[in-house]
Design a protein around this motif. Structure first.
Motif, PDB file in Angstrom:
ATOM      1  N   TYR A 207       0.836  -1.206   0.000  1.00 23.12           N
ATOM      2  CA  TYR A 207       0.000   0.000   0.000  1.00 23.12           C
ATOM      3  C   TYR A 207       0.869   1.255   0.000  1.00 23.12           C
ATOM      4  O   TYR A 207       0.589   2.211  -0.705  1.00 23.12           O
ATOM      5  N   ARG A 208       1.938   1.240   0.784  1.00 24.19           N
ATOM      6  CA  ARG A 208       2.880   2.358   0.806  1.00 24.19           C
ATOM      7  C   ARG A 208       4.295   1.805   0.769  1.00 24.19           C
ATOM      8  O   ARG A 208       4.581   0.740   1.334  1.00 24.19           O
ATOM      9  N   ILE A 209       5.196   2.536   0.107  1.00 26.77           N
ATOM     10  CA  ILE A 209       6.595   2.128   0.025  1.00 26.77           C
ATOM     11  C   ILE A 209       7.495   3.336   0.243  1.00 26.77           C
ATOM     12  O   ILE A 209       7.094   4.485   0.015  1.00 26.77           O
ATOM     13  N   ALA A 210       8.732   3.075   0.662  1.00 27.79           N
ATOM     14  CA  ALA A 210       9.725   4.132   0.829  1.00 27.79           C
ATOM     15  C   ALA A 210      11.118   3.526   0.831  1.00 27.79           C
ATOM     16  O   ALA A 210      11.343   2.474   1.440  1.00 27.79           O
ATOM     17  N   PHE A 211      12.047   4.183   0.128  1.00 26.40           N
ATOM     18  CA  PHE A 211      13.449   3.767   0.154  1.00 26.40           C
ATOM     19  C   PHE A 211      14.114   4.267   1.437  1.00 26.40           C
ATOM     20  O   PHE A 211      13.783   5.340   1.948  1.00 26.40           O
ATOM     21  N   THR A 212      15.065   3.485   1.946  1.00 32.79           N
ATOM     22  CA  THR A 212      15.911   3.976   3.025  1.00 32.79           C
ATOM     23  C   THR A 212      16.931   4.954   2.438  1.00 32.79           C
ATOM     24  O   THR A 212      17.240   4.897   1.241  1.00 32.79           O
ATOM     25  N   ALA A 249       0.124   4.719   6.421  1.00 36.08           N
ATOM     26  CA  ALA A 249       1.219   5.515   5.861  1.00 36.08           C
ATOM     27  C   ALA A 249       2.544   5.138   6.488  1.00 36.08           C
ATOM     28  O   ALA A 249       2.603   4.580   7.593  1.00 36.08           O
ATOM     29  N   ILE A 250       3.613   5.468   5.754  1.00 36.57           N
ATOM     30  CA  ILE A 250       4.965   5.207   6.234  1.00 36.57           C
ATOM     31  C   ILE A 250       5.864   6.378   5.873  1.00 36.57           C
ATOM     32  O   ILE A 250       5.667   7.027   4.848  1.00 36.57           O
ATOM     33  N   ALA A 251       6.818   6.672   6.734  1.00 38.95           N
ATOM     34  CA  ALA A 251       7.825   7.701   6.447  1.00 38.95           C
ATOM     35  C   ALA A 251       9.133   7.260   7.075  1.00 38.95           C
ATOM     36  O   ALA A 251       9.142   6.637   8.144  1.00 38.95           O
ATOM     37  N   ILE A 252      10.236   7.577   6.403  1.00 40.32           N
ATOM     38  CA  ILE A 252      11.566   7.242   6.914  1.00 40.32           C
ATOM     39  C   ILE A 252      12.312   8.529   7.232  1.00 40.32           C
ATOM     40  O   ILE A 252      12.318   9.475   6.424  1.00 40.32           O
ATOM     41  N   ALA A 253      12.914   8.585   8.395  1.00 41.30           N
ATOM     42  CA  ALA A 253      13.642   9.781   8.815  1.00 41.30           C
ATOM     43  C   ALA A 253      14.780  10.068   7.840  1.00 41.30           C
ATOM     44  O   ALA A 253      15.502   9.150   7.439  1.00 41.30           O
ATOM     45  N   PRO A 254      14.960  11.328   7.435  1.00 42.93           N
ATOM     46  CA  PRO A 254      16.052  11.666   6.512  1.00 42.93           C
ATOM     47  C   PRO A 254      17.430  11.243   6.989  1.00 42.93           C
ATOM     48  O   PRO A 254      18.310  10.971   6.167  1.00 42.93           O
ATOM     49  N   LEU A 259      11.899   4.648  11.192  1.00 41.85           N
ATOM     50  CA  LEU A 259      10.737   4.813  10.337  1.00 41.85           C
ATOM     51  C   LEU A 259       9.506   4.974  11.216  1.00 41.85           C
ATOM     52  O   LEU A 259       9.468   4.509  12.363  1.00 41.85           O
ATOM     53  N   ALA A 260       8.509   5.675  10.665  1.00 41.88           N
ATOM     54  CA  ALA A 260       7.251   5.904  11.369  1.00 41.88           C
ATOM     55  C   ALA A 260       6.107   5.371  10.522  1.00 41.88           C
ATOM     56  O   ALA A 260       6.135   5.473   9.297  1.00 41.88           O
ATOM     57  N   THR A 261       5.106   4.799  11.180  1.00 40.14           N
ATOM     58  CA  THR A 261       3.949   4.255  10.478  1.00 40.14           C
ATOM     59  C   THR A 261       2.670   4.716  11.163  1.00 40.14           C
ATOM     60  O   THR A 261       2.650   4.960  12.369  1.00 40.14           O
ATOM     61  N   VAL A 292       1.700  10.723   7.558  1.00 39.05           N
ATOM     62  CA  VAL A 292       2.810  11.071   8.441  1.00 39.05           C
ATOM     63  C   VAL A 292       3.984  11.550   7.600  1.00 39.05           C
ATOM     64  O   VAL A 292       4.175  11.095   6.467  1.00 39.05           O
ATOM     65  N   ALA A 293       4.765  12.476   8.142  1.00 40.83           N
ATOM     66  CA  ALA A 293       5.978  12.956   7.472  1.00 40.83           C
ATOM     67  C   ALA A 293       6.987  13.373   8.523  1.00 40.83           C
ATOM     68  O   ALA A 293       6.622  13.834   9.615  1.00 40.83           O
ATOM     69  N   PHE A 294       8.286  13.207   8.192  1.00 42.91           N
ATOM     70  CA  PHE A 294       9.382  13.665   9.042  1.00 42.91           C
ATOM     71  C   PHE A 294       9.842  15.053   8.612  1.00 42.91           C
ATOM     72  O   PHE A 294       9.806  15.397   7.421  1.00 42.91           O
ATOM     73  N   SER A 295      10.321  15.829   9.572  1.00 46.60           N
ATOM     74  CA  SER A 295      10.977  17.091   9.265  1.00 46.60           C
ATOM     75  C   SER A 295      12.356  16.822   8.686  1.00 46.60           C
ATOM     76  O   SER A 295      12.900  15.719   8.801  1.00 46.60           O
TER      77      SER A 295
END
Length: 378
Positions: A207-212, A249-254, A259-261, A292-295
């Motif tokens: 459903y959601r994807i993100a690269f490290t 949702a998923i987000a990975i810290a810069p 990661l946050a879900t 969700v999103a990281f700063s």
């Protein structure tokens, strides 16, 4: 034994980082009239941009917690996605009807202005939007079963449409810009971001994807599961249940640390990217946590909920980060690499030598004490 620091002649133990037992939102932003669909921090600014089913984008000042200007009303339908460019100069938004709009961040970094560029290609729901690392192109995923890469300045499609046999749910660029991935109802597909060559096809719904940030792994979320894949082989490195209800949702810290879900179980949860262990307690919301999103500095997250509110939160530290922070505090308060501290015990001054948090004590001759009524002992 913990080290001590001396302030104005008094002994005081340094404060080590701790996790809050019950996490509380730092800011609660009220303005949207329908549920939140997407949130994005704008790099190099103090601004957050949000989108909603109320057909608007809104910009928020994170220093004051206030909305900046009026709602942005150019979409004629629910706004489904919003993304900010890595250079902090542009925002792209996508609507239920397939519309795409690009906005310029004002020079004084206080507002957004719509760019007069037309993006024609999709005619139905935009399910995913993401800027490439170059900030000049961005990718979109639509219910028309295509992925397109657009030139921000001209509105032209520069890669694709990449046609699929199943519904795409999300898109993500690797941090080095070399790969583009989509999560679909049946597969995870990875392409060469320059020529569109298919590099990998994993038979797993996402459903959601993100690269490290190292571009070596791909994180996906589906139903209640989180999966970590090797981007080269497609092998599953680890999979685990992250939530008790459907994942959103998923987000990975810069900085690549965590990661946050978010989920329909009304929580946001954190996981260490290295150990894949949970971090701290879940952040609880009164309603479904949709996005969700990281700063940019990885210190904050923003979440958007079905209760029409946006919340910002301080990101918890992992066990590794807690240990590193404690070591930095001890080192900063030590005159040498090993902590040397003096304490008056009875009539003798005790030298406390701290090495790797172990203490040995040696008695020294008592120092001369100041005379007069102002004399005191700690």
């Amino acid at each position: 034994m913990a080290a001590t620091t001396h302030i104005d002649g008094l002994s005081q133990a340094p404060t080590s980082p701790t996790q809050e037992e019950t996490p509380q939102a730092k800011l609660v932003l009220k303005g949207h009239e329908e549920w939140l669909s997407s949130v994005a921090f704008i790099p190099r600014t103090n601004l957050l941009v949000t989108s909603s089913a109320d057909k608007t984008l809104r910009v928020w000042d994170l220093d004051t917690g206030k909305q900046v200007g009026e709602p942005l009303l150019s979409h004629e339908c629910a706004v489904w996605n919003v993304a900010a460019s890595p250079d902090g100069r542009w925002v792209v938004s996508g609507g239920w009807n397939g519309s795409i709009l690009v906005w310029e961040v004002a020079r004084d970094k206080t507002d957004l202005k719509r760019e007069p560029v037309s993006f024609k290609g999709h005619e139905i729901l935009l399910r995913g939007l993401v800027f490439a690392p170059d900030s000049e192109t961005f990718a979109s995923a639509s219910n028309d079963l295509t992925i397109c890469v657009w030139k921000r300045v001209t509105g032209q499609i520069v890669l694709g449409p990449l046609r699929l046999d199943e519904l795409p749910n999300s898109v993500s660029y690797s941090f080095n810009g070399r790969k583009l991935a989509a999560g679909t109802d049946k597969h995870i597909i990875v392409w060469n971001a320059t020529n569109g060559e298919e590099l990998l096809k994993i038979q797993k719904r996402a459903y959601r994807i993100a690269f490290t940030p190292d571009s070596l792994r791909l994180v996906s979320g589906d139903w209640t599961e989180i999966r970590i894949f090797d981007v080269t082989t497609g092998d599953i490195i680890k999979q685990f249940d992250a939530h008790t209800d459907n994942f959103y949702a998923i987000a990975i810290a810069p900085n690549g640390s965590k990661l946050a879900t978010t989920s329909a179980d009304k929580t946001t949860r954190f996981f260490d990217v290295t150990t894949l262990e949970p971090i701290g307690e879940p952040f609880e919301h009164p309603d479904v946590a949709v996005c969700v999103a990281f700063s940019e500095d990885s210190q904050l997250i923003a979440t958007g909920c079905e209760d029409k509110l946006v919340r910002t939160w301080t990101v918890p530290l992992s066990e590794t980060e807690l240990q590193q922070s404690t070591e930095k505090i001890l080192k900063a308060n030590s005159p040498t690499q090993d902590a040397l501290q003096y304490r008056l015990v009875g009539s003798s001054m005790v030298l406390i030598h701290i090495l790797h948090l172990d203490a040995t004590i040696a008695l020294l001759p008592p120092p001369a004490m100041p005379k007069g009524p102002e004399s005191r002992t700690p």
